[in-house]
Design an enzyme around this catalytic site. Structure first.
Site, short mmCIF file in Angstrom:
data_model
loop_
_atom_site.label_atom_id
_atom_site.label_comp_id
_atom_site.label_asym_id
_atom_site.label_seq_id
_atom_site.Cartn_x
_atom_site.Cartn_y
_atom_site.Cartn_z
N SER A 73 13.73 28.33 25.35
CA SER A 73 13.47 28.05 23.93
C SER A 73 13.73 26.60 23.55
O SER A 73 13.62 26.24 22.38
CB SER A 73 14.35 28.96 23.05
OG SER A 73 14.03 30.32 23.23
N THR A 76 17.52 22.91 27.23
CA THR A 76 17.74 21.64 27.92
C THR A 76 17.53 20.46 26.99
O THR A 76 18.30 19.49 27.00
CB THR A 76 16.81 21.54 29.14
OG1 THR A 76 17.07 22.62 30.04
CG2 THR A 76 16.98 20.22 29.88
N HIS A 134 23.28 31.66 26.92
CA HIS A 134 22.13 32.46 26.48
C HIS A 134 22.61 33.80 25.91
O HIS A 134 21.79 34.69 25.65
CB HIS A 134 21.18 32.71 27.64
CG HIS A 134 20.47 31.48 28.14
ND1 HIS A 134 19.82 30.60 27.30
CD2 HIS A 134 20.33 30.98 29.40
CE1 HIS A 134 19.29 29.62 28.01
NE2 HIS A 134 19.59 29.83 29.28
N LYS A 284 5.64 22.11 30.99
CA LYS A 284 4.70 21.42 30.11
C LYS A 284 5.38 20.84 28.86
O LYS A 284 4.98 19.80 28.37
CB LYS A 284 3.57 22.36 29.68
CG LYS A 284 2.61 22.74 30.78
CD LYS A 284 1.46 23.57 30.20
CE LYS A 284 0.44 23.91 31.28
NZ LYS A 284 -0.69 24.72 30.74
#
Length: 314
Positions: A73, A76, A134, A284
């Site tokens: 989401s 990083t 998470h 991406k």
């Protein structure tokens, strides 16, 4: 798709509060299976390594900074922004801190990784601790909430999350997912994937936005400068316009993907992931890649599911 419960490795003893979920033959890593624990889907790795027992030993500190998210989401990205905001004086003009992000932000729910990677345990850290997680909000150690630790949460268009998580699960060798995207999407909606249920994950943090700084992946794309300022305000850090510009420049997707401190290429060297057609850890970094995977009808149904009211897991 099998409806039989997964048979975990023989060496795992399943505690009463862990409930086996149906097996998914699309995961090709031997022994991989999932469980329901306190309403959340956790993996056999979490159980085998005693993650929840380790968390009982965690003691929050007022100086802690915790970056939380559902996987894929923007974790990083937000981690690096937080690090540069808090270290801007020592990092001005620098491309990186010379230490990979994984070591700067140990994972809260995988304390055993420190032993495997020769990292410092969060329990042994004497300096200010930067931690990634998470976990659902209700699963965070209570001391995180009572210690005045700073928690930041990032969420993203659920369709892009699903696409990115799919490629990640195909790439990482402890999953080796080999099903189709449609299979994965359906499992996502059934809350069968690790760290699901997704909707409850997001809701849990947004319900505490009075104390948690909640940001979106799309905001970081559209106006990263304003995100940097929000993070700085939340953390009580003073930044000049030049500081903000420097942080924005060095947290672009292109710069981070080329930076060995942030691109997780060490996972390929260690064998944790396979360099395949799935690409690298940072794939991406775009908004709207879901359009290459969802038809208009599928997108509409997925968003309808996403927007349904769900109960809190508290």
């Amino acid at each position: 798709m099998s409806t039989e419960p997964a048979t975990p490795p023989e060496e795992i003893t399943i505690p009463e509060e862990w409930h086996s979920l149906p097996s998914d033959p699309n995961y090709k890593f031997p022994g991989y299976c999932t469980f329901k624990y306190r309403g959340a889907t956790m993996s056999s790795t979490h159980l085998q390594w005693g993650v929840m027992q380790q968390l009982e030993q965690f003691r929050g500190r007022s100086s802690d900074i915790i970056v939380a998210s559902f996987p894929k989401s923007g974790t990083t990205w937000l981690q690096e922004i937080v690090w540069r905001v808090t270290h801007h004086q020592s990092m001005a003009g620098e491309k990186g801190p010379k230490t990979c992000l994984e070591y700067r932000f140990p994972l809260l729910e995988m304390q055993s990784q420190e032993k495997l990677m020769e990292m410092a345990s969060w329990a042994d850290m004497t300096d200010q601790r930067f931690i990634k997680t998470h976990l659902h909000y209700h699963m965070l150690p209570e001391s995180v909430k009572t210690s005045e630790a700073k928690v930041l949460y990032v969420h993203r268009d659920v369709r892009d999350v699903c696409v990115s998580f799919y490629h990640f699960s195909r790439m990482i060798n402890v999953h080796k997912y080999r099903g189709t995207f449609a299979d994965f999407r359906d499992s996502f909606m059934r809350d069968a994937l690790m760290f699901c249920p997704y909707r409850e994950h997001v809701k849990g943090y947004l319900e505490h936005s009075d104390t948690v700084l909640c940001l979106t992946y799309e905001q970081m794309h559209q106006d990263r400068g304003s995100v940097v300022r929000k993070v700085a305000d939340f953390l009580g850090v003073s930044l000049s316009d030049a500081d903000v510009d420097d942080i924005v420049k060095n947290t672009s997707f292109e710069v981070m993907k080329a930076n060995p401190d942030t691109n997780f290429r060490q996972w390929e060297d260690s064998g944790m992931v396979s360099g395949t057609e799935e690409g690298t850890f940072m794939r991406k970094g775009m908004v709207g890649d879901w359009r290459n995977y969802f038809t208009e009808e599928e997108s509409e149904a997925f968003l309808k599911w996403r927007n349904e009211e769900v109960a809190s897991l508290e």
